[in-house]
Design a protein around this motif. Sequence first.
Motif, PDB file in Angstrom:
ATOM      1  N   ILE A  93     -66.640   4.213   1.483  1.00 50.45           N
ATOM      2  CA  ILE A  93     -67.022   4.128  -0.090  1.00 50.45           C
ATOM      3  C   ILE A  93     -66.580   2.829  -0.498  1.00 50.45           C
ATOM      4  N   TRP A  94     -67.369   2.002  -1.367  1.00 49.92           N
ATOM      5  CA  TRP A  94     -67.267   0.893  -1.860  1.00 49.92           C
ATOM      6  C   TRP A  94     -66.997   0.964  -3.288  1.00 49.92           C
ATOM      7  N   PRO A  95     -66.303   0.379  -4.239  1.00 47.46           N
ATOM      8  CA  PRO A  95     -65.537  -0.823  -3.748  1.00 47.46           C
ATOM      9  C   PRO A  95     -64.131  -0.915  -3.142  1.00 47.46           C
ATOM     10  N   VAL A  96     -63.733   0.447  -3.215  1.00 48.99           N
ATOM     11  CA  VAL A  96     -62.319   0.565  -2.725  1.00 48.99           C
ATOM     12  C   VAL A  96     -62.206   0.500  -1.119  1.00 48.99           C
ATOM     13  N   ASP A  97     -63.134   0.264  -0.331  1.00 49.28           N
ATOM     14  CA  ASP A  97     -63.602   0.147   0.908  1.00 49.28           C
ATOM     15  C   ASP A  97     -62.469   1.104   1.846  1.00 49.28           C
ATOM     16  N   VAL A  98     -62.754   2.298   1.808  1.00 46.20           N
ATOM     17  CA  VAL A  98     -62.163   3.270   2.567  1.00 46.20           C
ATOM     18  C   VAL A  98     -63.107   4.232   3.131  1.00 46.20           C
ATOM     19  N   GLU A  99     -62.922   4.997   4.285  1.00 42.34           N
ATOM     20  CA  GLU A  99     -63.709   5.808   4.917  1.00 42.34           C
ATOM     21  C   GLU A  99     -63.199   7.175   4.788  1.00 42.34           C
ATOM     22  N   TRP A 100     -64.087   8.179   4.515  1.00 39.51           N
ATOM     23  CA  TRP A 100     -63.724   9.445   4.391  1.00 39.51           C
ATOM     24  C   TRP A 100     -64.429  10.202   5.710  1.00 39.51           C
ATOM     25  N   SER A 101     -63.799  10.901   6.612  1.00 36.91           N
ATOM     26  CA  SER A 101     -64.377  11.410   7.629  1.00 36.91           C
ATOM     27  C   SER A 101     -63.780  12.905   7.906  1.00 36.91           C
ATOM     28  N   TYR A 102     -64.627  13.593   8.522  1.00 37.70           N
ATOM     29  CA  TYR A 102     -64.629  15.145   8.643  1.00 37.70           C
ATOM     30  C   TYR A 102     -64.872  15.370  10.248  1.00 37.70           C
ATOM     31  N   GLU A 103     -63.995  16.073  10.823  1.00 35.10           N
ATOM     32  CA  GLU A 103     -64.130  16.295  12.224  1.00 35.10           C
ATOM     33  C   GLU A 103     -64.147  17.673  12.574  1.00 35.10           C
ATOM     34  N   LEU A 104     -65.153  18.244  13.220  1.00 37.96           N
ATOM     35  CA  LEU A 104     -65.133  19.857  13.595  1.00 37.96           C
ATOM     36  C   LEU A 104     -65.091  19.861  14.979  1.00 37.96           C
ATOM     37  N   THR A 105     -64.052  20.765  15.476  1.00 38.62           N
ATOM     38  CA  THR A 105     -63.949  21.307  16.800  1.00 38.62           C
ATOM     39  C   THR A 105     -63.948  22.664  16.880  1.00 38.62           C
ATOM     40  N   PRO A 106     -64.550  23.386  17.912  1.00 40.86           N
ATOM     41  CA  PRO A 106     -64.332  24.662  18.146  1.00 40.86           C
ATOM     42  C   PRO A 106     -62.798  25.173  18.322  1.00 40.86           C
TER      43      PRO A 106
ATOM     44  N   VAL B 139     -60.885  21.938  11.076  1.00 40.44           N
ATOM     45  CA  VAL B 139     -61.458  20.853  10.570  1.00 40.44           C
ATOM     46  C   VAL B 139     -60.337  20.067  10.215  1.00 40.44           C
ATOM     47  N   VAL B 140     -60.744  18.575  10.382  1.00 40.14           N
ATOM     48  CA  VAL B 140     -59.739  17.531   9.956  1.00 40.14           C
ATOM     49  C   VAL B 140     -60.529  16.605   9.018  1.00 40.14           C
ATOM     50  N   GLU B 141     -59.879  16.422   8.061  1.00 43.11           N
ATOM     51  CA  GLU B 141     -60.566  15.644   6.865  1.00 43.11           C
ATOM     52  C   GLU B 141     -59.521  14.161   6.766  1.00 43.11           C
ATOM     53  N   ARG B 142     -60.093  13.099   6.927  1.00 41.00           N
ATOM     54  CA  ARG B 142     -59.194  11.924   6.513  1.00 41.00           C
ATOM     55  C   ARG B 142     -59.786  10.816   5.789  1.00 41.00           C
ATOM     56  N   ARG B 143     -58.745  10.131   5.168  1.00 41.72           N
ATOM     57  CA  ARG B 143     -59.026   8.891   4.400  1.00 41.72           C
ATOM     58  C   ARG B 143     -58.345   7.762   5.031  1.00 41.72           C
ATOM     59  N   SER B 144     -59.234   6.869   5.476  1.00 45.98           N
ATOM     60  CA  SER B 144     -58.688   5.746   6.452  1.00 45.98           C
ATOM     61  C   SER B 144     -59.394   4.613   5.711  1.00 45.98           C
ATOM     62  N   ALA B 145     -58.249   3.576   5.655  1.00 48.67           N
ATOM     63  CA  ALA B 145     -58.336   2.473   4.649  1.00 48.67           C
ATOM     64  C   ALA B 145     -59.132   1.264   5.849  1.00 48.67           C
ATOM     65  N   LEU B 146     -60.138   0.656   5.006  1.00 47.16           N
ATOM     66  CA  LEU B 146     -60.783  -0.413   5.959  1.00 47.16           C
ATOM     67  C   LEU B 146     -60.104  -1.644   5.757  1.00 47.16           C
ATOM     68  N   PRO B 147     -60.289  -2.693   6.469  1.00 45.90           N
ATOM     69  CA  PRO B 147     -59.623  -4.101   6.420  1.00 45.90           C
ATOM     70  C   PRO B 147     -59.614  -4.510   4.817  1.00 45.90           C
ATOM     71  N   SER B 148     -60.300  -4.405   4.322  1.00 39.55           N
ATOM     72  CA  SER B 148     -60.263  -5.057   2.826  1.00 39.55           C
ATOM     73  C   SER B 148     -59.980  -4.135   1.789  1.00 39.55           C
ATOM     74  N   ALA B 149     -59.332  -2.986   2.242  1.00 45.02           N
ATOM     75  CA  ALA B 149     -58.864  -1.939   1.399  1.00 45.02           C
ATOM     76  C   ALA B 149     -57.869  -2.338   0.410  1.00 45.02           C
ATOM     77  N   GLY B 150     -57.131  -3.317   0.427  1.00 47.90           N
ATOM     78  CA  GLY B 150     -56.001  -3.885  -0.465  1.00 47.90           C
ATOM     79  C   GLY B 150     -56.664  -3.759  -1.621  1.00 47.90           C
ATOM     80  N   LEU B 151     -57.871  -4.120  -2.039  1.00 37.27           N
ATOM     81  CA  LEU B 151     -58.404  -4.263  -3.271  1.00 37.27           C
ATOM     82  C   LEU B 151     -58.254  -2.973  -4.008  1.00 37.27           C
ATOM     83  N   SER B 152     -57.956  -1.977  -3.283  1.00 34.81           N
ATOM     84  CA  SER B 152     -57.911  -0.541  -3.772  1.00 34.81           C
ATOM     85  C   SER B 152     -56.649  -0.222  -4.378  1.00 34.81           C
TER      86      SER B 152
END
Length: 163
Positions: A93-106, A113-126
């Motif tokens: 997601i831009w301009p906040v520069d974060v990644e939202w992810s979903y991992e599904l495992t049996p 299901v795991v949902e994550r919000r991970s900051a990317l290197p320039s996320a200080g702008l957020s």
Amino acid sequence: MPPEFPVGGLPALEAETSIDASVDVVWSLLSDLRSMSERSPETVRMVIADAPRVGSRGVNLNRKGAVLWPTTTRITRWKPPTHDGSAALAFRIWPVDVEWSYELTPQDGGTHVVERRSALPSAGLSTRLVGKWLMGGAENHDVELLDGMRRTLAALKAEAERR
């Protein structure tokens, strides 16, 4: 208690749930990105320009109270269920520069299901964009986002288990 902020960035946020439905059923719901607004309390609309795959781009409209703001999306991971039963998707997601992810495992005949919000290197702008004048401060917004993640997963669980 709000998450602690690492130097120069935002904390990772994570929520998880177990769903009594197959990975295929959960994937069919989660991979319909247009339906994200039906589960996520902050997403008003998510529109992807073409068929979802790595590199697909889109536009989002988000809301917190009376405040509406647009963001752009680029899919960074698109892994439908494979022979091992796992699946995953992620979008930046831009301009906040974060990644939202979903991992599904049996898991025990269902899906974890795991949902994550991970900051990317320039996320200080957020942290500057969600200053106290805009959304009550980044720490308060992260607490709300984590609650929203839990609500999103609860809605996904309820919908998948009805099928």
